[in-house]
Write a protein that holds these residues in place. Structure first.
Motif, PDB file in Angstrom:
ATOM      1  N   THR A  63       0.917  -1.179  -0.009  1.00  0.00           N
ATOM      2  CA  THR A  63       0.005   0.038  -0.051  1.00  0.00           C
ATOM      3  C   THR A  63       0.914   1.272  -0.116  1.00  0.00           C
ATOM      4  N   LEU A  64       0.300   2.455  -0.411  1.00  0.00           N
ATOM      5  CA  LEU A  64       1.100   3.580  -0.391  1.00  0.00           C
ATOM      6  C   LEU A  64       1.278   4.274   1.096  1.00  0.00           C
ATOM      7  N   LEU A  65       0.492   3.873   2.072  1.00  0.00           N
ATOM      8  CA  LEU A  65       1.007   3.953   3.708  1.00  0.00           C
ATOM      9  C   LEU A  65       1.915   3.022   4.025  1.00  0.00           C
ATOM     10  N   GLY A  66       1.788   1.877   3.519  1.00  0.00           N
ATOM     11  CA  GLY A  66       3.147   0.878   3.968  1.00  0.00           C
ATOM     12  C   GLY A  66       4.470   1.406   3.401  1.00  0.00           C
ATOM     13  N   LEU A  67       4.445   1.813   2.178  1.00  0.00           N
ATOM     14  CA  LEU A  67       5.500   2.498   1.583  1.00  0.00           C
ATOM     15  C   LEU A  67       6.337   3.616   2.252  1.00  0.00           C
ATOM     16  N   VAL A  68       5.205   4.423   2.724  1.00  0.00           N
ATOM     17  CA  VAL A  68       5.852   5.674   3.667  1.00  0.00           C
ATOM     18  C   VAL A  68       6.276   4.932   4.806  1.00  0.00           C
ATOM     19  N   ARG A  69       5.697   3.868   5.579  1.00  0.00           N
ATOM     20  CA  ARG A  69       6.213   3.444   6.887  1.00  0.00           C
ATOM     21  C   ARG A  69       7.311   2.709   6.600  1.00  0.00           C
ATOM     22  N   HIS A  70       7.489   2.291   5.537  1.00  0.00           N
ATOM     23  CA  HIS A  70       8.661   1.360   5.092  1.00  0.00           C
ATOM     24  C   HIS A  70       9.917   2.213   4.838  1.00  0.00           C
ATOM     25  N   MET A  71       9.584   3.428   4.192  1.00  0.00           N
ATOM     26  CA  MET A  71      10.875   4.275   4.045  1.00  0.00           C
ATOM     27  C   MET A  71      11.235   5.181   5.168  1.00  0.00           C
TER      28      MET A  71
END
Length: 180
Positions: free
Chosen positions: A64-72
């Protein structure tokens, strides 16, 4: 950056991002490209609700986009604070060191994710600015090796570029918005 992506000076493609310069010193160029990619991820998430940011790409993937933000946020924290600065701190979303935990955004919200990501970006910028040179090194435990700040910045550019490609597809699937 492709044609029309603002490959010169100015604000990118008219979307608020500042395009990296076409000439300059190594550190200036690395810093500018990293900031451009950071801004691209933020742009891909702009104007979406928490629910939209949590929409999965295509099952069975949980991306998900939110998962990508958290990952980064985890990536920034790990490479700049833990590796280059040598801070003994846990990951943001996993005290056990599970990098996959950040991708699980089912109960996450924009405010928490972006606050963590933006805080880690600011730490990273401070660490980079305060470093004597790109030759400063830190220990990357997973690789069991010393790595330079130069490598860290290049790695982050690579990491953002890959995930911004994912973000392109995620955003298009949500509302048809395309372009980077």
């Amino acid at each position: 950056m492709g044609a029309g992506a603002g490959a010169g000076t100015g604000d990118g493609a008219g979307d608020g991002r500042i395009a990296p310069p076409l000439t300059g010193g190594e550190r200036e160029m690395l810093r500018a490209f990293l900031d451009f990619h950071r801004a691209t991820l933020a742009m891909k998430c702009a104007g979406l609700t928490d629910e939209q940011l949590r929409l999965r790409s295509s099952p069975p993937s949980t991306l998900t986009l939110l998962g990508l933000v958290r990952h980064m946020a985890e990536v920034e924290r790990t490479w700049f604070r833990r590796v280059i600065d040598g801070e003994d701190i846990p990951l943001v979303w996993s005290a056990e060191g599970d990098f996959q935990a950040a991708y699980d955004a089912h109960g996450a919200d924009r405010a928490e994710a972006f606050a963590a990501w933006e805080a880690e970006v600011e730490h990273a910028r401070r660490i980079e600015r305060e470093a004597e040179s790109l030759d400063v090194t830190g220990y990357q435990a997973r690789w069991q090796a010393e790595v330079s700040l130069r490598l860290v910045m290049l790695h982050l550019i690579h990491e953002y570029a890959r995930h911004n490609g994912h973000a392109d597809f995620l955003r298009e699937a949500i509302d048809g918005e395309v372009g980077a």
